[in-house]
Write an enzyme that holds these catalytic residues in place. Structure first.
Site, PDB file in Angstrom:
ATOM      1  N   ILE A   1      25.622 146.770  35.347  1.00 10.61           N
ATOM      2  CA  ILE A   1      25.564 146.172  36.629  1.00 10.61           C
ATOM      3  C   ILE A   1      26.900 145.203  36.819  1.00 10.61           C
ATOM      4  O   ILE A   1      27.332 144.899  37.968  1.00 10.61           O
ATOM      5  CB  ILE A   1      24.208 145.049  36.821  1.00 10.61           C
ATOM      6  CG1 ILE A   1      23.961 145.011  38.288  1.00 10.61           C
ATOM      7  CG2 ILE A   1      24.525 143.780  35.974  1.00 10.61           C
ATOM      8  CD1 ILE A   1      22.597 144.326  38.613  1.00 10.61           C
TER       9      ILE A   1
ATOM     10  N   HIS B   1      20.920 147.456  23.001  1.00 13.12           N
ATOM     11  CA  HIS B   1      21.597 148.622  24.036  1.00 13.12           C
ATOM     12  C   HIS B   1      22.926 148.884  23.173  1.00 13.12           C
ATOM     13  O   HIS B   1      23.636 147.980  22.869  1.00 13.12           O
ATOM     14  CB  HIS B   1      21.655 147.970  25.323  1.00 13.12           C
ATOM     15  CG  HIS B   1      22.100 146.587  25.349  1.00 13.12           C
ATOM     16  ND1 HIS B   1      21.416 145.440  25.049  1.00 13.12           N
ATOM     17  CD2 HIS B   1      23.332 146.026  25.712  1.00 13.12           C
ATOM     18  CE1 HIS B   1      22.157 144.538  25.172  1.00 13.12           C
ATOM     19  NE2 HIS B   1      23.217 144.609  25.425  1.00 13.12           N
TER      20      HIS B   1
HETATM   21  P1  AMP Z   1      25.032 142.134  26.082  1.00 14.86           P
HETATM   22  O1  AMP Z   1      25.817 141.110  26.407  1.00 14.86           O
HETATM   23  O2  AMP Z   1      25.697 143.031  25.044  1.00 14.86           O
HETATM   24  O3  AMP Z   1      23.671 141.828  25.873  1.00 14.86           O
HETATM   25  O4  AMP Z   1      24.956 143.083  27.298  1.00 14.86           O
HETATM   26  C1  AMP Z   1      23.991 143.135  28.238  1.00 14.86           C
HETATM   27  C2  AMP Z   1      24.620 143.932  29.570  1.00 14.86           C
HETATM   28  O5  AMP Z   1      23.456 144.154  30.360  1.00 14.86           O
HETATM   29  C3  AMP Z   1      25.750 143.267  30.308  1.00 14.86           C
HETATM   30  O6  AMP Z   1      26.735 144.103  30.224  1.00 14.86           O
HETATM   31  C4  AMP Z   1      25.121 143.113  31.508  1.00 14.86           C
HETATM   32  O7  AMP Z   1      26.112 143.129  32.571  1.00 14.86           O
HETATM   33  C5  AMP Z   1      23.868 144.162  31.614  1.00 14.86           C
HETATM   34  N1  AMP Z   1      23.177 143.997  32.569  1.00 14.86           N
HETATM   35  C6  AMP Z   1      22.251 142.769  32.670  1.00 14.86           C
HETATM   36  N2  AMP Z   1      21.095 143.169  33.833  1.00 14.86           N
HETATM   37  C7  AMP Z   1      21.447 144.526  34.206  1.00 14.86           C
HETATM   38  C8  AMP Z   1      20.933 145.097  35.085  1.00 14.86           C
HETATM   39  N3  AMP Z   1      19.805 144.654  36.004  1.00 14.86           N
HETATM   40  N4  AMP Z   1      21.164 146.626  35.283  1.00 14.86           N
HETATM   41  C9  AMP Z   1      22.271 147.137  34.399  1.00 14.86           C
HETATM   42  N5  AMP Z   1      22.929 146.293  33.559  1.00 14.86           N
HETATM   43  C10 AMP Z   1      22.522 144.933  33.492  1.00 14.86           C
END
Ligand code: AMP
Length: 115
Positions: A32, A101
């Site tokens: 996102i 992820h």
């Molecule tokens: P991390 O900081 O490695 O835990 O990555 C989490 C990721 O999830 C970040 O890059 C966010 O931008 C992404 N993220 C959070 N909420 C969403 C969402 N609803 N859809 C897609 N990506 C998301």
């Protein structure tokens, strides 16, 4: 019961996402808040909180995910130009979502070392 993670809500259709790939074990959707022209997240459907707590019973799904990278990066159009996989773990690693992820980043030349 533990509260659902954002990614479990995406899995269950409670939050929309731009899905790039999905099968019974994993899903891949656009981040996102993209940090590169192409930025997607590859996520196991069954929650593992982070790579630092993965167990031997998680090996099958984790291996499966890694073998799907070739197909997914082709779909994303970065298989030939190149890409980077990133897994953030814990505070210093920059983890913000407690559901394992793999970031798939590409579409520009990425710097090394990362910040
Ligand atoms: P991390 O900081 O490695 O835990 O990555 C989490 C990721 O999830 C970040 O890059 C966010 O931008 C992404 N993220 C959070 N909420 C969403 C969402 N609803 N859809 C897609 N990506 C998301």
């Amino acid at each position: 019961m533990e509260e659902k993670s954002i990614f479990e809500k995406i899995r269950d259709g409670e939050i929309p996402a731009q899905m790039v790939y999905e099968d019974e074990h994993c899903m891949c959707f656009r981040d996102i808040q993209p940090q590169a022209p192409v930025h997607a997240l590859l996520v196991p459907k069954q929650r593992i909180n982070r790579i630092g707590v993965a167990e031997s019973t998680d090996a099958t799904v984790l291996g499966h995910m890694m073998t799907k990278v070739a197909e997914i990066t082709k779909t994303l159009g970065i298989d030939e130009s190149g890409f980077r996989l990133v897994v953030n773990n814990g505070r210093d690693g920059g983890e913000t979502v407690p559901h394992l992820h793999i970031h798939i980043l590409g579409g520009r030349k990425l710097e090394w070392p990362p910040g």
